[in-house]
Design a protein around this motif. Sequence first.
Motif, PDB file in Angstrom:
ATOM      1  N   LEU A   1       2.741   1.654  -3.296  1.00 26.30           N
ATOM      2  CA  LEU A   1       1.844   2.093  -4.380  1.00 26.30           C
ATOM      3  C   LEU A   1       1.668   3.610  -4.363  1.00 26.30           C
ATOM      4  CD1 LEU A   1      -0.984  -0.634  -4.484  1.00 26.30           C
ATOM      5  CD2 LEU A   1       0.557  -0.010  -6.341  1.00 26.30           C
ATOM      6  N   SER A   2       1.653   4.176  -3.172  1.00 27.71           N
ATOM      7  CA  SER A   2       1.489   5.628  -3.124  1.00 27.71           C
ATOM      8  C   SER A   2       2.799   6.352  -3.449  1.00 27.71           C
ATOM      9  CB  SER A   2       0.938   6.073  -1.761  1.00 27.71           C
ATOM     10  OG  SER A   2       1.784   5.614  -0.752  1.00 27.71           O
TER      11      SER A   2
ATOM     12  N   ASN B   1       0.377  -2.276 -11.230  1.00 29.06           N
ATOM     13  CA  ASN B   1      -0.867  -2.651 -10.536  1.00 29.06           C
ATOM     14  C   ASN B   1      -2.088  -2.333 -11.410  1.00 29.06           C
ATOM     15  OD1 ASN B   1      -2.140  -3.693  -8.138  1.00 29.06           O
ATOM     16  ND2 ASN B   1      -2.935  -1.629  -7.822  1.00 29.06           N
ATOM     17  N   ALA B   2      -2.021  -1.181 -12.087  1.00 32.82           N
ATOM     18  CA  ALA B   2      -3.145  -0.777 -12.940  1.00 32.82           C
ATOM     19  C   ALA B   2      -3.334  -1.779 -14.082  1.00 32.82           C
ATOM     20  CB  ALA B   2      -2.900   0.627 -13.493  1.00 32.82           C
TER      21      ALA B   2
ATOM     22  N   GLU C   1       0.842  -1.204   0.000  1.00 33.95           N
ATOM     23  CA  GLU C   1       0.000   0.000   0.000  1.00 33.95           C
ATOM     24  C   GLU C   1       0.886   1.265   0.000  1.00 33.95           C
ATOM     25  OE1 GLU C   1      -4.412   0.617   1.728  1.00 33.95           O
ATOM     26  OE2 GLU C   1      -3.191  -1.074   2.271  1.00 33.95           O
TER      27      GLU C   1
ATOM     28  N   ARG D   1       2.537   1.571  -9.461  1.00 33.58           N
ATOM     29  CA  ARG D   1       1.114   1.908  -9.717  1.00 33.58           C
ATOM     30  C   ARG D   1       0.718   1.467 -11.127  1.00 33.58           C
ATOM     31  NH1 ARG D   1       1.844   6.664  -6.805  1.00 33.58           N
ATOM     32  NH2 ARG D   1       2.171   7.943  -8.668  1.00 33.58           N
ATOM     33  N   GLU D   2       1.632   1.676 -12.076  1.00 33.47           N
ATOM     34  CA  GLU D   2       1.332   1.280 -13.464  1.00 33.47           C
ATOM     35  C   GLU D   2       1.214  -0.242 -13.583  1.00 33.47           C
ATOM     36  OE1 GLU D   2       0.345   0.682 -17.124  1.00 33.47           O
ATOM     37  OE2 GLU D   2       0.150   2.596 -16.076  1.00 33.47           O
TER      38      GLU D   2
ATOM     39  N   SER E   1       5.401   4.909  -5.595  1.00 32.57           N
ATOM     40  CA  SER E   1       6.058   4.518  -6.847  1.00 32.57           C
ATOM     41  C   SER E   1       5.116   4.526  -8.043  1.00 32.57           C
ATOM     42  CB  SER E   1       6.675   3.119  -6.671  1.00 32.57           C
ATOM     43  OG  SER E   1       6.954   2.560  -7.926  1.00 32.57           O
ATOM     44  N   PRO E   2       5.304   5.452  -8.985  1.00 30.47           N
ATOM     45  CA  PRO E   2       4.463   5.467 -10.189  1.00 30.47           C
ATOM     46  C   PRO E   2       4.623   4.178 -11.004  1.00 30.47           C
ATOM     47  CG  PRO E   2       5.744   7.483  -9.992  1.00 30.47           C
ATOM     48  CD  PRO E   2       6.255   6.554  -8.939  1.00 30.47           C
TER      49      PRO E   2
END
Lengths: 258, 186
Positions: A33-34, A43-44, A30, A40-41, A36-37
């Motif tokens: 994710l906040s 994960n997306a 969690e 996040r990518e 590291s871009p």
Amino acid sequence: MNPIDPITDDELILFRYRDGLDAARLADIERELSNSPALRERNAAIERTLARVDAQPVPQADADLGARLWKRLEPRLAQAGVAARRASWSDRLHSLIESMRPQRLAWSAAFALVAAVGIGFYAGRQSAPPPDATANADAMALRVLDAYVAAHLRATEGVLVTASNSGSGALLDGNRELAASLVESNRLYALAAARAGNARLADFLRQLEPVLMSLANQSDGGAVQSSEGLRDYLHATDLLFQVRATEARLDRSGDRRT
Amino acid sequence: MLDDQARWVAKAKTGDTLAFRRLVEMNTSALFRTCVRVTGDKAIAEDAMQEAFFNAFRHLSDFDERAQFSTWLHRIAVNAALEQMRRRHRVEEALPEVENEDTFFSVTTESAPGPDRHANSAQIRRDVEAQLSRMTVLERSAFVLRHHEGQSLEDISALLSLNISACKQAIFRAVRKLRLALEPPG
């Protein structure tokens, strides 16, 4: 802050379902994710894939499926229900027979008495009269026995039919008493048939005994359920048919001997 | 709806087949979805449902009414679906060896669709179906149970007779295959 282990795509999948990761690792992911871009990518991308899976058409049952299933299921369920009830009846008969064992000892005295009378009768008969007279006496004795057993089976048939078809408490009360009265005579007839050398009839009458005993001890509660169980049992064992067939056979053999 | 089911369950437990019929009607659609997803075949799914309902009826007395009937029934249905696949020799004896992600992608990228193939939703659906059919039954079952049925890894492991680690790997591989179908490689 301590550096965390690299987060794999597999862990992102588990993160998506919040399953299979401990609380500390969930918190790590969690936090990452906040921060590291790139994560996040990644994960997306997983989220997009699963969202597309969700967007796929849902398999739809055709309108007839329920009816089709039931059509195939119904006979199987009926058969399974009969088997279960049949088992419960057999269990009841079996436990009843087991519970009656001590009483059998007492009844064996009565059987011994009948046997003694029978042996005396045969022995006495065989000592003096000429062969023709003996043959006539044998035929007469068998005819009497057949007639009595046929009448007994008619009464038994009535008890079975009433027990399996009637929902009336009063009728079932009377039926229980009748069944109780038939138990002992059934046993005596079985013994007499065995003494007369009719093993088949003796076996059949012995087979009836636990059923009569069960009916004599039928409780008030669950009478309807018992009736259903008895119907299934009678249907499965053909007992009623056998009673009627034996009864008819005895009537015919009685007529022939006359 | 659930209270309604509980009522019918109580009646069905007394041997009332009409009550059981109501339960069949109430659960047919949901069970069909699950069975089709697990088997990937509507006819096999229907056979599985048939067995599932029959087994449920026979073991209704074992059902603990504190639990949800539909959950219990779904568990029976998944087992029935797997059994149908076993009978048709479609269940693998064991999961394949775990591959690392890089190896997996290098092996399968050749068959991955390019961006042009994702031009329309019909093509996406065909790609998903193709990838789903390439999944092993265990991969598909584990994924369906986790993703669509919302069951825990622990429950899925018990249901599929896998350890938790093998269960996770089955789900990972399923998701990777789906990503191949749905995400054009960048």
